[in-house]
Design a protein around this motif. Structure first.
Motif, PDB file in Angstrom:
ATOM      1  N   UNK A   1       3.854  14.727 -11.619  1.00  0.00           N
ATOM      2  CA  UNK A   1       4.599  14.715 -13.036  1.00  0.00           C
ATOM      3  C   UNK A   1       6.018  14.375 -13.014  1.00  0.00           C
ATOM      4  N   UNK A   2       6.467  13.486 -12.152  1.00  0.00           N
ATOM      5  CA  UNK A   2       7.839  13.152 -12.056  1.00  0.00           C
ATOM      6  C   UNK A   2       8.321  12.298 -13.217  1.00  0.00           C
ATOM      7  N   UNK A   3       9.403  12.620 -13.587  1.00  0.00           N
ATOM      8  CA  UNK A   3      10.081  11.838 -14.835  1.00  0.00           C
ATOM      9  C   UNK A   3      10.614  10.572 -14.628  1.00  0.00           C
ATOM     10  N   UNK A   4      11.153  10.295 -13.283  1.00  0.00           N
ATOM     11  CA  UNK A   4      11.793   9.028 -13.160  1.00  0.00           C
ATOM     12  C   UNK A   4      11.557   8.789 -11.691  1.00  0.00           C
ATOM     13  N   UNK A   5      11.627   7.635 -11.288  1.00  0.00           N
ATOM     14  CA  UNK A   5      11.362   7.005  -9.865  1.00  0.00           C
ATOM     15  C   UNK A   5      12.935   6.350  -9.590  1.00  0.00           C
TER      16      UNK A   5
ATOM     17  N   UNK B   1       1.118   4.361  -2.907  1.00  0.00           N
ATOM     18  CA  UNK B   1       0.991   5.820  -2.510  1.00  0.00           C
ATOM     19  C   UNK B   1       2.119   6.603  -3.019  1.00  0.00           C
ATOM     20  N   UNK B   2       3.360   6.024  -2.630  1.00  0.00           N
ATOM     21  CA  UNK B   2       4.427   6.918  -3.085  1.00  0.00           C
ATOM     22  C   UNK B   2       4.531   6.968  -4.731  1.00  0.00           C
ATOM     23  N   UNK B   3       4.214   5.779  -5.338  1.00  0.00           N
ATOM     24  CA  UNK B   3       4.456   5.922  -6.846  1.00  0.00           C
ATOM     25  C   UNK B   3       3.218   6.656  -7.516  1.00  0.00           C
ATOM     26  N   UNK B   4       1.909   6.586  -6.899  1.00  0.00           N
ATOM     27  CA  UNK B   4       0.855   7.414  -7.606  1.00  0.00           C
ATOM     28  C   UNK B   4       1.296   8.871  -7.115  1.00  0.00           C
ATOM     29  N   UNK B   5       1.811   9.217  -6.221  1.00  0.00           N
ATOM     30  CA  UNK B   5       2.107  10.771  -5.839  1.00  0.00           C
ATOM     31  C   UNK B   5       3.294  11.101  -6.781  1.00  0.00           C
ATOM     32  N   UNK B   6       4.147  10.505  -7.123  1.00  0.00           N
ATOM     33  CA  UNK B   6       5.099  10.703  -8.028  1.00  0.00           C
ATOM     34  C   UNK B   6       4.676  10.821  -9.596  1.00  0.00           C
ATOM     35  N   UNK B   7       3.635  10.234  -9.782  1.00  0.00           N
ATOM     36  CA  UNK B   7       2.669  10.267 -11.090  1.00  0.00           C
ATOM     37  C   UNK B   7       2.091  11.724 -10.951  1.00  0.00           C
ATOM     38  N   UNK B   8       1.384  11.846  -9.879  1.00  0.00           N
ATOM     39  CA  UNK B   8       0.615  12.946  -9.837  1.00  0.00           C
ATOM     40  C   UNK B   8       1.328  14.353 -10.045  1.00  0.00           C
TER      41      UNK B   8
ATOM     42  N   UNK C   1       0.656  -1.119  -0.011  1.00  0.00           N
ATOM     43  CA  UNK C   1       0.145  -0.086  -0.038  1.00  0.00           C
ATOM     44  C   UNK C   1       0.759   1.279  -0.236  1.00  0.00           C
ATOM     45  N   UNK C   2       1.944   1.115   0.913  1.00  0.00           N
ATOM     46  CA  UNK C   2       2.792   2.554   0.870  1.00  0.00           C
ATOM     47  C   UNK C   2       3.491   2.711  -0.275  1.00  0.00           C
ATOM     48  N   UNK C   3       3.898   1.655  -1.050  1.00  0.00           N
ATOM     49  CA  UNK C   3       4.568   1.693  -2.287  1.00  0.00           C
ATOM     50  C   UNK C   3       3.711   2.388  -3.289  1.00  0.00           C
TER      51      UNK C   3
ATOM     52  N   UNK D   1       4.569   3.053 -16.134  1.00  0.00           N
ATOM     53  CA  UNK D   1       3.896   4.327 -16.216  1.00  0.00           C
ATOM     54  C   UNK D   1       5.124   5.449 -15.825  1.00  0.00           C
ATOM     55  N   UNK D   2       6.098   5.200 -15.721  1.00  0.00           N
ATOM     56  CA  UNK D   2       7.341   6.252 -15.534  1.00  0.00           C
ATOM     57  C   UNK D   2       8.739   5.419 -15.631  1.00  0.00           C
ATOM     58  N   UNK D   3       9.702   5.878 -15.984  1.00  0.00           N
ATOM     59  CA  UNK D   3      10.986   5.561 -15.878  1.00  0.00           C
ATOM     60  C   UNK D   3      11.372   5.206 -14.373  1.00  0.00           C
ATOM     61  N   UNK D   4      12.048   4.003 -14.272  1.00  0.00           N
ATOM     62  CA  UNK D   4      12.550   3.625 -12.933  1.00  0.00           C
ATOM     63  C   UNK D   4      14.055   3.601 -12.986  1.00  0.00           C
ATOM     64  N   UNK D   5      14.532   4.095 -12.094  1.00  0.00           N
ATOM     65  CA  UNK D   5      16.115   3.854 -11.901  1.00  0.00           C
ATOM     66  C   UNK D   5      16.428   3.069 -10.659  1.00  0.00           C
TER      67      UNK D   5
END
Length: 64
Positions: A37-41, A28-35, A24-26, A53-57
């Motif tokens: 407009x983060x370019x990568x995670x 929430x963190x990812x959906x917040x990053x998407x909201x 659940x916490x992961x 949904x987004x680039x992951x490093x």
């Protein structure tokens, strides 16, 4: 600035949790990053490598 509702964040978080099997916490963190407009995670958690949904490093893939 576009108004966001917490229900939208929860809905997206649950969608990501179901799609990728995230905790659940992961999700929430990812959906917040998407909201925002983060370019990568950036993470050390390999489960995020399947995210589309987004680039992951992964820090384990970075050589210093």
């Amino acid at each position: 600035m576009e108004e966001h509702k917490k229900e939208d964040l929860f809905e997206k978080s649950f969608e990501l949790q179901v799609k990728y099997g995230l905790l659940a916490i992961d999700s929430v963190i990812l959906s917040t990053a998407l909201r925002i407009g983060g370019n990568f995670f950036i993470t050390t958690d390999k489960i995020f490598s399947m995210i589309e949904e987004m680039a992951v490093l992964l820090l384990t893939d970075i050589t210093i």
